[in-house]
Design a protein around this motif. Structure first.
Motif, PDB file in Angstrom:
ATOM      1  N   LYS A   3       0.840  -1.194   0.000  1.00 41.55           N
ATOM      2  CA  LYS A   3       0.000   0.000   0.000  1.00 41.55           C
ATOM      3  C   LYS A   3       0.875   1.244   0.000  1.00 41.55           C
ATOM      4  N   PHE A   8      -3.938   7.244   3.415  1.00 41.91           N
ATOM      5  CA  PHE A   8      -4.378   7.194   4.805  1.00 41.91           C
ATOM      6  C   PHE A   8      -5.401   6.077   4.983  1.00 41.91           C
ATOM      7  N   ASP A   9      -5.134   5.205   5.970  1.00 39.41           N
ATOM      8  CA  ASP A   9      -6.027   4.100   6.304  1.00 39.41           C
ATOM      9  C   ASP A   9      -6.355   3.286   5.040  1.00 39.41           C
ATOM     10  N   ARG A  10      -7.612   2.991   4.805  1.00 39.09           N
ATOM     11  CA  ARG A  10      -8.094   2.160   3.695  1.00 39.09           C
ATOM     12  C   ARG A  10      -7.412   0.791   3.708  1.00 39.09           C
ATOM     13  N   ASP A  11      -7.026   0.318   4.902  1.00 36.26           N
ATOM     14  CA  ASP A  11      -6.372  -0.993   5.001  1.00 36.26           C
ATOM     15  C   ASP A  11      -7.309  -2.109   4.553  1.00 36.26           C
ATOM     16  N   TYR A  12      -8.571  -2.025   4.980  1.00 37.87           N
ATOM     17  CA  TYR A  12      -9.535  -3.061   4.602  1.00 37.87           C
ATOM     18  C   TYR A  12      -9.727  -3.087   3.086  1.00 37.87           C
ATOM     19  N   LEU A 178     -14.756   7.990   5.857  1.00 42.88           N
ATOM     20  CA  LEU A 178     -14.107   7.665   7.113  1.00 42.88           C
ATOM     21  C   LEU A 178     -15.086   7.889   8.260  1.00 42.88           C
ATOM     22  N   ARG A 181     -13.949   8.712  14.109  1.00 46.60           N
ATOM     23  CA  ARG A 181     -12.624   8.559  14.732  1.00 46.60           C
ATOM     24  C   ARG A 181     -11.506   8.698  13.699  1.00 46.60           C
ATOM     25  N   LEU A 182     -11.654   8.011  12.574  1.00 49.27           N
ATOM     26  CA  LEU A 182     -10.635   8.112  11.529  1.00 49.27           C
ATOM     27  C   LEU A 182     -10.597   9.513  10.931  1.00 49.27           C
ATOM     28  N   GLU A 185      -8.523  11.757  13.059  1.00 49.32           N
ATOM     29  CA  GLU A 185      -7.104  11.465  12.844  1.00 49.32           C
ATOM     30  C   GLU A 185      -6.631  12.028  11.507  1.00 49.32           C
ATOM     31  N   PHE A 186      -7.473  11.880  10.478  1.00 55.38           N
ATOM     32  CA  PHE A 186      -7.113  12.360   9.149  1.00 55.38           C
ATOM     33  C   PHE A 186      -6.970  13.888   9.136  1.00 55.38           C
ATOM     34  N   HIS A 372     -18.104   0.718  17.759  1.00 50.20           N
ATOM     35  CA  HIS A 372     -16.948   0.980  18.613  1.00 50.20           C
ATOM     36  C   HIS A 372     -17.152   0.627  20.087  1.00 50.20           C
TER      37      HIS A 372
END
Length: 490
Positions: A3, A8-12, A178, A181-182, A185-186, A372
């Motif tokens: 990746k 940013f994120d988008r791991d899934y 997002l 929470r994300l 952070e972003f 959450h």
């Protein structure tokens, strides 16, 4: 597939794409990627093509012949064949795309696919035929064909019902905004109160920070008002007209005036069909179609009432559209005049709190409970979380429940894990707890849910008084949830 470090994120989403693209099984396969505009789908898919040596084609709104010429030129530049491609029809073009995967799994992305299908409605059927099970071109290929689009109504129909591609896709990926929470952070915001205020305006759409606000984030709580004035309410920034463009870009929204009015009704607090119809001075049956279209487009969300059947309420799914209708649209002419933003925002601050921030806070509380919250806090694993109205037959009134957490049914009645009240600007106390106790008793009498272990949630953006803390210490059923807990900053 590694990746990109700048993503940013988008791991899934990246993992899902990697599994689909790197699958070494023989035969070409189809994937569908969708999501509202500005969520980073193009960045995600282009990065996947770069990482795996694939082919990316971004469609535009054009006539069929022009799109075929663009596809021919793009594929010629990618493959560099002895003679350039000149596709006469889409069947020929799709077979050339399948040929890219002759030796190894290769991602092939067609972005903004609805543009092509609008000009050539038979294209999904052509792809269906190209991916026919025993067809030689499919068997001899390991192309991973990914169709992407932002028109949610069209993309939703692509694999549904009797659609040609139903049952053909091996991947159906939705790129969502997002969560709160994300998003904090972003946006690099560590103050949960400030994060909630920003989220109520721009939501979790990544492009709104990087491209539309040019990286401008509030420099602390004292800078929030100035940030609103210099970004969202500033005619010089793309954010200023973005809510209007989001509607204009939806292909199924033809009578935009009516759709705008429906959204305005919801932004003004008319969350039911009857309320919307009254606001528009029309019959409820007259607005059924625009409501359904707005739902299909992902702009309006339908929430079932947890306690009354067939009493749904509606909310605007995109925060920026809600902010536009509640704050900007009524004074649009003033905002277009340079230098008026500060005065308009000062006069609109109270309306922002009541019509935008308050309802958004309630929705974030529901999202927190579903995705959450610690099961120890809410009493178990939720099956669904909603809101609703509990009828009091003696007082002949209805009590609104902001958060209703329903568990997994293990018998005749599903368990009601928790009910909660969400207040953005109120310091919550014993009166709020007593109200929840009364509502729990009424739900018990109705008999629809098992309330033997129902928790009482007080969710506040302003905190709790000493009596509330004392009650929570003596009664384990009472849970106090503040902004730090909602954002996981405890």
């Amino acid at each position: 597939m590694d990746k990109p470090v700048e993503m940013f994120d988008r791991d899934y989403e990246w993992s899902a794409l990697a599994r689909f693209i790197e699958d070494d099984q023989p035969g070409a396969t189809l994937g569908v990627v969708s999501g509202r505009r500005r969520q980073g789908k193009t960045f995600l898919l282009d990065a996947a093509c770069r990482a795996a040596g694939g082919f990316y084609f971004g469609a535009t709104e054009a006539a069929d012949a022009e799109s075929l010429r663009r596809m021919s030129a793009a594929l010629t530049a990618h493959v560099r064949p002895a003679s350039p491609y000149h596709f006469s029809d889409w069947a020929e073009a799709v077979d050339a795309l399948l040929a890219l995967g002759a030796e190894r799994p290769v991602p092939v992305v067609i972005d903004e696919f609805p543009y092509l299908a609008k000009a050539s409605p038979e294209l999904p059927s052509i792809i269906q035929e190209a991916l026919r099970t025993l067809r030689d071109q499919r068997i001899g290929s390991r192309t991973r064909l990914l169709l992407c689009g932002s028109a949610l109504s069209f993309m939703g129909r692509l694999l549904s019902g009797n659609a040609p591609l139903r049952g053909r896709a091996g991947l159906e990926l939705v790129v969502r905004p997002l969560d709160h929470r994300l998003a904090a952070e972003f946006w690099n915001i560590t103050d949960p109160r400030l994060a909630m205020q920003v989220n109520a305006i721009v939501g979790g759409t990544p492009a709104y920070r990087r491209e539309f606000a040019r990286g401008d984030t509030p420099n602390g709580a004292d800078d929030f008002d100035d940030w609103v004035v210099r970004t969202v309410l500033n005619p010089e920034t793309p954010l200023f007209r973005e809510a209007r463009y989001l509607l204009a870009e939806e292909p199924d929204l033809r009578d935009t005036a009516l759709y705008l009015s429906v959204l305005a009704a919801v932004a003004d607090g008319n969350a039911t069909r009857g309320g919307m119809a009254g606001y528009l001075e029309r019959k409820a049956t007259d607005i059924a179609h625009p409501i359904n279209v707005l739902e299909d487009a992902g702009l309006l969300h339908r929430d079932a009432d947890a306690f009354r059947d067939n009493r749904p309420t509606y909310r605007i799914a995109e925060p920026l559209i809600g902010f536009y209708h509640a704050i900007m649209r009524p004074v649009w002419d003033q905002l277009e005049r340079p230098g008026s933003a500060a005065r308009v925002w000062q006069a609109s601050r109270r309306r922002f709190t009541s019509n935008v921030l308050g309802p958004h806070f309630e929705q974030v509380c529901r999202d927190w409970a579903l995705h959450h919250a610690d099961p120890e806090v809410i009493g178990g694993l939720p099956a669904r979380v909603g809101r609703g109205v509990v009828h009091d037959p003696k007082a002949r009134i209805g009590h609104e429940v902001d958060v209703a957490v329903i568990g997994i049914a293990d018998g005749t009645r599903p368990p009601l894990l928790a009910i909660g009240e969400a207040k953005w600007n109120d310091t919550m106390g014993i009166a709020h707890i007593e109200r929840l106790r009364r509502i729990r008793d009424l739900i018990t009498q109705a008999g629809r849910y098992d309330t033997s272990s129902t928790r009482l949630l007080c969710l506040s953006g302003a905190g709790f008084n000493d009596k509330a803390y004392a009650a929570a210490q003596t009664d384990p059923d009472i849970q106090l949830v503040d902004l730090e807990a909602l954002y996981g900053m405890e």
